[in-house]
Design a protein around this motif. Sequence first.
Motif, PDB file in Angstrom:
ATOM      1  N   SER A 108      -5.687  53.236   5.577  1.00 54.23           N
ATOM      2  CA  SER A 108      -4.758  52.415   6.344  1.00 54.23           C
ATOM      3  C   SER A 108      -3.546  52.056   5.496  1.00 54.23           C
ATOM      4  O   SER A 108      -3.554  52.186   4.267  1.00 54.23           O
ATOM      5  CB  SER A 108      -5.448  51.135   6.815  1.00 54.23           C
ATOM      6  OG  SER A 108      -5.713  50.275   5.708  1.00 54.23           O
ATOM      7  N   THR A 109      -2.504  51.569   6.171  1.00 53.49           N
ATOM      8  CA  THR A 109      -1.315  51.085   5.458  1.00 53.49           C
ATOM      9  C   THR A 109      -1.688  49.979   4.479  1.00 53.49           C
ATOM     10  O   THR A 109      -1.200  49.943   3.346  1.00 53.49           O
ATOM     11  CB  THR A 109      -0.270  50.576   6.463  1.00 53.49           C
ATOM     12  OG1 THR A 109       0.181  51.687   7.253  1.00 53.49           O
ATOM     13  CG2 THR A 109       0.922  49.950   5.756  1.00 53.49           C
ATOM     14  N   ALA A 110      -2.563  49.072   4.912  1.00 58.84           N
ATOM     15  CA  ALA A 110      -2.990  47.976   4.031  1.00 58.84           C
ATOM     16  C   ALA A 110      -3.664  48.509   2.778  1.00 58.84           C
ATOM     17  O   ALA A 110      -3.477  47.962   1.684  1.00 58.84           O
ATOM     18  CB  ALA A 110      -3.935  47.037   4.777  1.00 58.84           C
ATOM     19  N   ASP A 111      -4.443  49.592   2.905  1.00 59.92           N
ATOM     20  CA  ASP A 111      -5.127  50.175   1.748  1.00 59.92           C
ATOM     21  C   ASP A 111      -4.143  50.732   0.731  1.00 59.92           C
ATOM     22  O   ASP A 111      -4.456  50.834  -0.455  1.00 59.92           O
ATOM     23  CB  ASP A 111      -6.074  51.299   2.194  1.00 59.92           C
ATOM     24  CG  ASP A 111      -7.295  50.787   2.929  1.00 59.92           C
ATOM     25  OD1 ASP A 111      -7.688  49.630   2.690  1.00 59.92           O
ATOM     26  OD2 ASP A 111      -7.851  51.539   3.751  1.00 59.92           O
ATOM     27  N   THR A 112      -2.962  51.103   1.193  1.00 58.79           N
ATOM     28  CA  THR A 112      -1.927  51.618   0.296  1.00 58.79           C
ATOM     29  C   THR A 112      -1.036  50.505  -0.240  1.00 58.79           C
ATOM     30  O   THR A 112      -0.746  50.448  -1.439  1.00 58.79           O
ATOM     31  CB  THR A 112      -1.054  52.656   1.035  1.00 58.79           C
ATOM     32  OG1 THR A 112      -1.871  53.750   1.456  1.00 58.79           O
ATOM     33  CG2 THR A 112       0.070  53.164   0.147  1.00 58.79           C
ATOM     34  N   VAL A 113      -0.609  49.613   0.637  1.00 60.38           N
ATOM     35  CA  VAL A 113       0.387  48.599   0.258  1.00 60.38           C
ATOM     36  C   VAL A 113      -0.231  47.465  -0.557  1.00 60.38           C
ATOM     37  O   VAL A 113       0.382  46.977  -1.511  1.00 60.38           O
ATOM     38  CB  VAL A 113       1.101  48.054   1.512  1.00 60.38           C
ATOM     39  CG1 VAL A 113       2.049  46.921   1.139  1.00 60.38           C
ATOM     40  CG2 VAL A 113       1.873  49.178   2.203  1.00 60.38           C
ATOM     41  N   ARG A 114      -1.445  47.039  -0.211  1.00 63.49           N
ATOM     42  CA  ARG A 114      -2.061  45.910  -0.920  1.00 63.49           C
ATOM     43  C   ARG A 114      -2.197  46.185  -2.421  1.00 63.49           C
ATOM     44  O   ARG A 114      -1.772  45.357  -3.241  1.00 63.49           O
ATOM     45  CB  ARG A 114      -3.418  45.564  -0.312  1.00 63.49           C
ATOM     46  CG  ARG A 114      -4.044  44.288  -0.910  1.00 63.49           C
ATOM     47  CD  ARG A 114      -5.431  44.020  -0.352  1.00 63.49           C
ATOM     48  NE  ARG A 114      -5.413  43.821   1.079  1.00 63.49           N
ATOM     49  CZ  ARG A 114      -5.944  44.660   1.966  1.00 63.49           C
ATOM     50  NH1 ARG A 114      -6.523  45.780   1.561  1.00 63.49           N
ATOM     51  NH2 ARG A 114      -5.903  44.401   3.251  1.00 63.49           N
ATOM     52  N   PRO A 115      -2.785  47.324  -2.837  1.00 61.89           N
ATOM     53  CA  PRO A 115      -2.857  47.594  -4.277  1.00 61.89           C
ATOM     54  C   PRO A 115      -1.476  47.691  -4.927  1.00 61.89           C
ATOM     55  O   PRO A 115      -1.297  47.271  -6.074  1.00 61.89           O
ATOM     56  CB  PRO A 115      -3.593  48.944  -4.347  1.00 61.89           C
ATOM     57  CG  PRO A 115      -4.330  49.060  -3.072  1.00 61.89           C
ATOM     58  CD  PRO A 115      -3.489  48.357  -2.054  1.00 61.89           C
ATOM     59  N   ALA A 116      -0.504  48.229  -4.190  1.00 62.89           N
ATOM     60  CA  ALA A 116       0.850  48.344  -4.748  1.00 62.89           C
ATOM     61  C   ALA A 116       1.426  46.972  -5.055  1.00 62.89           C
ATOM     62  O   ALA A 116       2.016  46.758  -6.116  1.00 62.89           O
ATOM     63  CB  ALA A 116       1.744  49.102  -3.765  1.00 62.89           C
ATOM     64  N   LEU A 117       1.247  46.035  -4.147  1.00 59.79           N
ATOM     65  CA  LEU A 117       1.776  44.685  -4.354  1.00 59.79           C
ATOM     66  C   LEU A 117       1.017  43.942  -5.447  1.00 59.79           C
ATOM     67  O   LEU A 117       1.595  43.137  -6.179  1.00 59.79           O
ATOM     68  CB  LEU A 117       1.723  43.896  -3.050  1.00 59.79           C
ATOM     69  CG  LEU A 117       2.680  44.373  -1.950  1.00 59.79           C
ATOM     70  CD1 LEU A 117       2.428  43.614  -0.662  1.00 59.79           C
ATOM     71  CD2 LEU A 117       4.128  44.215  -2.383  1.00 59.79           C
ATOM     72  N   GLN A 118      -0.276  44.209  -5.567  1.00 60.28           N
ATOM     73  CA  GLN A 118      -1.094  43.519  -6.564  1.00 60.28           C
ATOM     74  C   GLN A 118      -0.902  44.087  -7.967  1.00 60.28           C
ATOM     75  O   GLN A 118      -1.011  43.346  -8.958  1.00 60.28           O
ATOM     76  CB  GLN A 118      -2.568  43.619  -6.182  1.00 60.28           C
ATOM     77  CG  GLN A 118      -2.953  42.825  -4.943  1.00 60.28           C
ATOM     78  CD  GLN A 118      -4.404  43.026  -4.553  1.00 60.28           C
ATOM     79  OE1 GLN A 118      -5.072  43.951  -5.037  1.00 60.28           O
ATOM     80  NE2 GLN A 118      -4.905  42.177  -3.673  1.00 60.28           N
ATOM     81  N   ILE A 119      -0.622  45.368  -8.068  1.00 62.93           N
ATOM     82  CA  ILE A 119      -0.631  46.042  -9.371  1.00 62.93           C
ATOM     83  C   ILE A 119       0.772  46.430  -9.826  1.00 62.93           C
ATOM     84  O   ILE A 119       1.243  46.006 -10.887  1.00 62.93           O
ATOM     85  CB  ILE A 119      -1.547  47.289  -9.324  1.00 62.93           C
ATOM     86  CG1 ILE A 119      -2.991  46.884  -9.035  1.00 62.93           C
ATOM     87  CG2 ILE A 119      -1.460  48.070 -10.634  1.00 62.93           C
ATOM     88  CD1 ILE A 119      -3.914  48.048  -8.713  1.00 62.93           C
ATOM     89  N   VAL A 120       1.453  47.240  -9.056  1.00 62.43           N
ATOM     90  CA  VAL A 120       2.798  47.682  -9.426  1.00 62.43           C
ATOM     91  C   VAL A 120       3.796  46.542  -9.250  1.00 62.43           C
ATOM     92  O   VAL A 120       4.712  46.354 -10.048  1.00 62.43           O
ATOM     93  CB  VAL A 120       3.202  48.916  -8.586  1.00 62.43           C
ATOM     94  CG1 VAL A 120       4.684  49.226  -8.753  1.00 62.43           C
ATOM     95  CG2 VAL A 120       2.367  50.123  -8.997  1.00 62.43           C
ATOM     96  N   LYS A 121       3.611  45.790  -8.163  1.00 66.48           N
ATOM     97  CA  LYS A 121       4.436  44.621  -7.843  1.00 66.48           C
ATOM     98  C   LYS A 121       5.879  45.026  -7.539  1.00 66.48           C
ATOM     99  O   LYS A 121       6.220  46.203  -7.488  1.00 66.48           O
ATOM    100  CB  LYS A 121       4.344  43.578  -8.959  1.00 66.48           C
ATOM    101  CG  LYS A 121       2.895  43.133  -9.230  1.00 66.48           C
ATOM    102  CD  LYS A 121       2.811  42.054 -10.285  1.00 66.48           C
ATOM    103  CE  LYS A 121       1.341  41.689 -10.531  1.00 66.48           C
ATOM    104  NZ  LYS A 121       1.191  40.639 -11.569  1.00 66.48           N
ATOM    105  N   THR A 122       6.696  44.008  -7.321  1.00 66.79           N
ATOM    106  CA  THR A 122       8.071  44.288  -6.911  1.00 66.79           C
ATOM    107  C   THR A 122       8.962  44.593  -8.114  1.00 66.79           C
ATOM    108  O   THR A 122       8.656  44.222  -9.239  1.00 66.79           O
ATOM    109  CB  THR A 122       8.656  43.102  -6.119  1.00 66.79           C
ATOM    110  OG1 THR A 122       8.508  41.904  -6.886  1.00 66.79           O
ATOM    111  CG2 THR A 122       7.954  42.939  -4.784  1.00 66.79           C
TER     112      THR A 122
END
Length: 328
Positions: free
Chosen positions: A129-143
């Motif tokens: 899902s989109t959440a499965d992709t975006v959530r780790p990105a926001l938690q790890i790579v961040k803005t």
Amino acid sequence: MSVFDIFKKQVKAAVNKPKLVFPEGNDARVLDAAFKLQAEGLVNVILLGNEQEICDQAASDHLNLTNIKIVDPETYPDFDEMCERFVEIRKGKNTLSDAKKMLKSVTYFGTMYVKMGLADGMVSGATHSTADTVRPALQIVKTAPNMKRVSGVMIMERGDERYIFADCAMNIDPDSETLAEIGYQAAKVAKMVEIDPKVAFLSFSTKGSANGPMVDKVKTAVAEFQKAHANIPADGELQFDAAFVESVGHRKAPDSKVAGEANVFVFPELQSGNIGYKIAQRLGNFTAVGPVLEGLAAPINDLSRGASAEDIYFMGILTAAQSLQKDE
């Protein structure tokens, strides 16, 4: 030249080919796209998953995976080090035990792979899902530096016409600060596709023709954008016709350097942005490319679970092109 021709030209010209990680390495569509990207010398591909399963799938599809790197999170030799780094990044929000469970997920593992500099970007979502992709990105790579939000930017293309719509995917009801960030992120995408950005912040009002909190939000966003990015032409609040049609723009906003000439359109909230790009796509016969996720510290893009191998191939090229961009 189409959007993807532009992206491909940029990626081909890169001395160091971008490294992209694909978490869903055993998916036939991903394998097809990855093989094509590697064979054309556009990117260095990293597939995640069980090596035997991936090789078996590739063999059944008659694909040669020579020069394609395969990494299995289950047997990754530096997994413990990755878990420790994850705990540091999360700053107490997750324990080492949590990390060992979470990083068995290919989307979390792939995002950490990007964060640790082992890949330049990630393309995910073929089976997640989109959440499965975006959530780790926001938690790890961040803005990215000076960014607080991630937006979904659409590239709208019809023949030689090309426009940028944002935000069409992420921020439901952005405040003025977020709208200003979205405008900057959209301008970055415009430059990627060789558009000299002229940014219109859209509203149901043009230069005070109506009043209210929604109009005030857009006005404030324009002021914040102009202060932070004085080198990028921007104006608002503008109705779409005033932003797009030269005669209307000159009549409704005669002193504007953007009215009637805009090519980057910032919608006041997600609802109108999403509706707007779909109207252009379905009634105007524009091709909608995206959403391109902008605002992250490293390029990570989400696919539709109905994506074709060609869609994944294109998103790989787009993500590789993003990884080559430099900020202001």
